[in-house]
Write an enzyme that holds these catalytic residues in place. Structure first.
Site, PDB file in Angstrom:
ATOM      1  CD  GLN A 119     -27.616  -0.241   3.582  1.00 25.62           C
ATOM      2  OE1 GLN A 119     -28.026  -0.906   4.526  1.00 25.62           O
ATOM      3  NE2 GLN A 119     -28.011  -0.462   2.336  1.00 25.62           N
ATOM      4  CE  LYS A 166     -26.917  -5.319   2.879  1.00 21.30           C
ATOM      5  NZ  LYS A 166     -28.344  -5.149   3.158  1.00 21.30           N
ATOM      6  N   PRO A 167     -21.884  -1.675   1.726  1.00 18.31           N
ATOM      7  CG  PRO A 167     -20.133  -2.236   0.258  1.00 18.31           C
ATOM      8  CD  PRO A 167     -21.632  -2.115   0.338  1.00 18.31           C
ATOM      9  CG  ASP A 200      -8.228   1.904   9.960  1.00 19.68           C
ATOM     10  OD1 ASP A 200      -8.723   0.868   9.489  1.00 19.68           O
ATOM     11  OD2 ASP A 200      -7.709   2.804   9.270  1.00 19.68           O
ATOM     12  CB  CYS A 260      17.197  17.474  -4.452  1.00 19.43           C
ATOM     13  SG  CYS A 260      17.900  17.569  -2.804  1.00 19.43           S
ATOM     14  CG  HIS A 276      12.951  19.204  -3.310  1.00 25.65           C
ATOM     15  ND1 HIS A 276      12.958  17.995  -3.977  1.00 25.65           N
ATOM     16  CD2 HIS A 276      13.890  19.109  -2.343  1.00 25.65           C
ATOM     17  CE1 HIS A 276      13.865  17.201  -3.436  1.00 25.65           C
ATOM     18  NE2 HIS A 276      14.446  17.854  -2.442  1.00 25.65           N
ATOM     19  CB  ILE A 296      -8.737  14.626  -4.282  1.00 26.27           C
ATOM     20  CG1 ILE A 296      -7.364  14.001  -4.539  1.00 26.27           C
ATOM     21  CG2 ILE A 296      -9.256  15.373  -5.504  1.00 26.27           C
ATOM     22  CD1 ILE A 296      -6.331  14.960  -5.039  1.00 26.27           C
ATOM     23  CE  LYS A 351      -9.643   9.873   4.741  1.00 29.38           C
ATOM     24  NZ  LYS A 351      -9.072   8.578   4.418  1.00 29.38           N
ATOM     25  CD  GLU A 360      10.219  18.560  -6.210  1.00 25.47           C
ATOM     26  OE1 GLU A 360      10.926  19.433  -6.744  1.00 25.47           O
ATOM     27  OE2 GLU A 360      10.707  17.626  -5.545  1.00 25.47           O
ATOM     28  N   GLY A 364      16.178  12.005  -4.305  1.00 26.03           N
ATOM     29  CA  GLY A 364      16.220  10.637  -3.815  1.00 26.03           C
ATOM     30  C   GLY A 364      17.346  10.415  -2.822  1.00 26.03           C
TER      31      GLY A 364
HETATM   32  N1  GLN Z   1      20.268  12.324  -0.833  1.00 28.40           N
HETATM   33  C1  GLN Z   1      20.610  13.671  -1.144  1.00 28.40           C
HETATM   34  C2  GLN Z   1      20.900  14.497   0.099  1.00 28.40           C
HETATM   35  O1  GLN Z   1      20.540  14.119   1.179  1.00 28.40           O
HETATM   36  C3  GLN Z   1      19.531  14.328  -1.975  1.00 28.40           C
HETATM   37  C4  GLN Z   1      18.240  14.512  -1.228  1.00 28.40           C
HETATM   38  C5  GLN Z   1      17.063  14.786  -2.119  1.00 28.40           C
HETATM   39  O2  GLN Z   1      17.102  14.535  -3.319  1.00 28.40           O
HETATM   40  N2  GLN Z   1      15.973  15.245  -1.535  1.00 28.40           N
HETATM   41  O3  GLN Z   1      21.469  15.531   0.020  1.00 28.40           O
END
Ligand code: GLN
Length: 554
Positions: A196, A193-194, A152, A385, A511, A23, A21, A513, A358
């Protein structure tokens, strides 16, 4: 003036979840914007969390971060990439936020004397959120995607609010319902049918679908569209086939081909205008070229290829590959596996290595092995990061000579805490929304790889972290050859580290990205991909040998 009279487009989903949805909503945004209209787009999520910031990426995929520091649903990433606008905290609303605000108002005494109820208090709060994007942003269209699937329990208050909203804004709303039309291979037929039933479920709530976007494996012929139209009370032109696309970036053109924008404009009595989509079309043309050289990028993280945990990273790599006229091939490397296997088997094929963001210590040592491999083998490296923390830890241990250097996130008693809490994070106990979040400025040193990429002395990028480079170690790192090419104004926090004697080794605290767009790729990703494409195999075989055994012993 048209902006005083915005039109409201609601996108709901039926039959199954994950129909895309977001996209479809974003693609419609592209088509409307391409006609010169202004568009606001928002997502309503029925879950009770205040935001997805504390959810596992396995449950919810990536947490997207806006400039104003809001942790949001990953659909906001699609919205930004598609309609090319920076969104904010008003663009993602959860049930949790709605209840939180209503209960706070109740405690404040705003409803004195009244029983606080789903209708009208919760639904009023939701209706206010439908128009809140208008305060800061005068728009022609507001596109609101309601998360979840019709039927839902959780999404009922949102749908009820939408029903009331339509009643109060007659002629200015349109409902797009996204459904699935499965094809049964053995009998060779589509099943309507789904769809409908889903339209019927919506009608029971008091919402009449105006347009049906039907996801299907194959083209939907006129007779199937007519059948769906007849049972679902829409015109056959309002049955839009959305066939599985090879790239999400094909969807705006596919929807244009099916005239989704025309039918929406017609239903809202708005004028059809000529479209300017040349940049988008050019991007799509490049990604479908079959003769482009391959560039293989290894993503070394702790989530698997199927999860959406690194969605924006993957999209940014795609954008940058297209900008370099290359075709992207991803090599997913489970960081934990790297701890037990020779990296040359897992990474030898990679033209570039990326360690994404992460949390938590799983796989950390494997990521350190990947950063060491990239540094020693001259493989382009981009750290994001956590990927910057990893680069700093690796350099500390193997170049500076700081045995067992670590981040205090993973080892509280390390003798060399090269990555440590941000000063104002030490006392923070609450989890949600308490990191250093959102856009902060970064100053760039001239003559660095970073400057080369951005061509600017000052940039702004989005953050989401609690830990940072520990400035106590700055001098010794510089003496050993690391360059701090990006820092916060006043040279306070390290934002970017890089290695000058390496083809391209850059790791940033922020970040990037979150800011890449299909035809406006992010400069850091473009530079990373450029060097990955150019990587010369001969040089690699001459580079210093990699001693994995010593790492495993640590
Ligand atoms: N865990 C790391 C921190 O809290 C890096 C966080 C992340 O990669 N977004 O600083």
């Amino acid at each position: 003036m048209s902006h005083n009279y915005p039109r409201f487009i609601f996108v709901t989903g039926g039959v199954v979840s994950s129909l895309g949805k977001g996209i479809i909503a974003a693609s419609l945004g592209v088509l409307l914007k391409s006609q010169g209209y202004t568009v606001a787009i928002q997502k309503f999520d029925p879950y009770l969390n205040l935001d997805p910031g504390t959810m596992s990426p396995y449950q919810h995929g990536e947490v997207f971060v806006t400039d104003d520091g809001c942790e949001t649903d990953l659909d906001l990433g699609h919205y930004e990439r598609f309609i090319d606008e920076s969104l904010s905290r008003v663009n993602n609303v959860t049930s949790g936020m709605i209840f939180w605000d209503v209960l706070n108002k109740e405690r404040r005494g705003d409803y004195l004397g009244h029983t606080v109820q789903i209708i009208p208090h919760i639904t009023n709060e939701i209706k206010d959120r439908i128009t809140q994007t208008l305060d800061s942003h005068k728009v022609d269209f507001v596109i609101t995607e309601i998360g979840g699937t019709v039927g839902d329990i959780e999404s009922l208050p949102f749908l009820e609010a939408v029903r009331q909203f339509e009643f109060e804004n007659k002629g200015r709303t349109v409902h797009i319902h996204v459904t699935l039309v499965p094809y049964l291979e053995p009998s060779g037929e589509f099943k309507t049918k789904p769809t409908q039933h889903s339209v019927k479920d919506l009608r029971e709530i008091g919402i009449h679908a105006d347009v049906l976007v039907c996801r299907s494996q194959y083209e939907l012929k006129r007779d199937i569209k007519e059948k769906i139209a007849l049972f679902c009370d829409v015109s056959p032109e309002a049955v839009i086939a959305c066939i599985d696309a090879t790239s999400i970036y094909d969807v705006p053109m596919n929807m244009e081909h099916e005239a989704l924008d025309d039918i929406v404009l017609e239903k809202l009595s708005m004028e059809r205008k000529p479209k300017e989509l040349s940049e988008w079309k050019n991007y799509v043309r490049i990604i479908h070229q079959t003769n482009l050289p391959k560039v293989k990028i290894a993503i070394v993280g702790k989530y698997t290829a199927l999860s959406d945990a690194y969605l924006s990273v993957v999209e940014s790599l795609k954008h940058a590959a297209a900008a370099n006229n290359a075709s992207l091939e991803l090599i997913w490397v489970d960081a934990e596996t790297l701890q037990h296997e020779d990296p040359k088997f897992l990474l030898a094929d990679a033209n570039g290595i990326l360690v994404p963001g992460g949390f938590g210590d799983r796989g950390i040592e494997g990521m350190v092995i990947a950063a060491k491999y990239a540094r020693e083998k001259n493989v382009p490296y981009l750290g994001l990061c956590l990927g910057m923390h990893i680069a700093v830890i690796e350099f500390g241990r193997h170049v500076v000579g700081l045995d067992n250097a670590h981040s205090t996130e993973f080892d509280d008693s390390t003798p060399h805490p090269v990555i440590d809490f941000l000063p104002d994070q030490r006392a923070v106990r609450k989890k949600g929304g308490t990191m250093r979040l959102g856009a902060y400025p970064c100053m760039i040193k001239e003559g660095t790889k970073l400057y080369n990429a951005y061509q600017s002395h000052s940039i702004s990028e989005r953050h989401r972290h609690r830990y940072e480079f520990n400035n106590t170690f700055r001098e010794v790192y510089v003496q050993n050859g690391m360059v701090f090419s990006g820092t916060s104004p006043g040279d306070t926090l390290v934002e970017v580290v890089e290695l000058p004697n390496h083809p391209w080794f850059v790791a940033c605290q922020f970040h990037p990205e979150f800011k890449s767009r299909p035809y406006k790729p992010h400069p850091l990703f473009t530079a990373f991909l450029k060097h990955s494409v150019e990587r010369d195999d001969k040089k690699l075989s001459q580079s210093s040998s990699f001693d994995n055994a010593s790492l495993r012993a640590q």
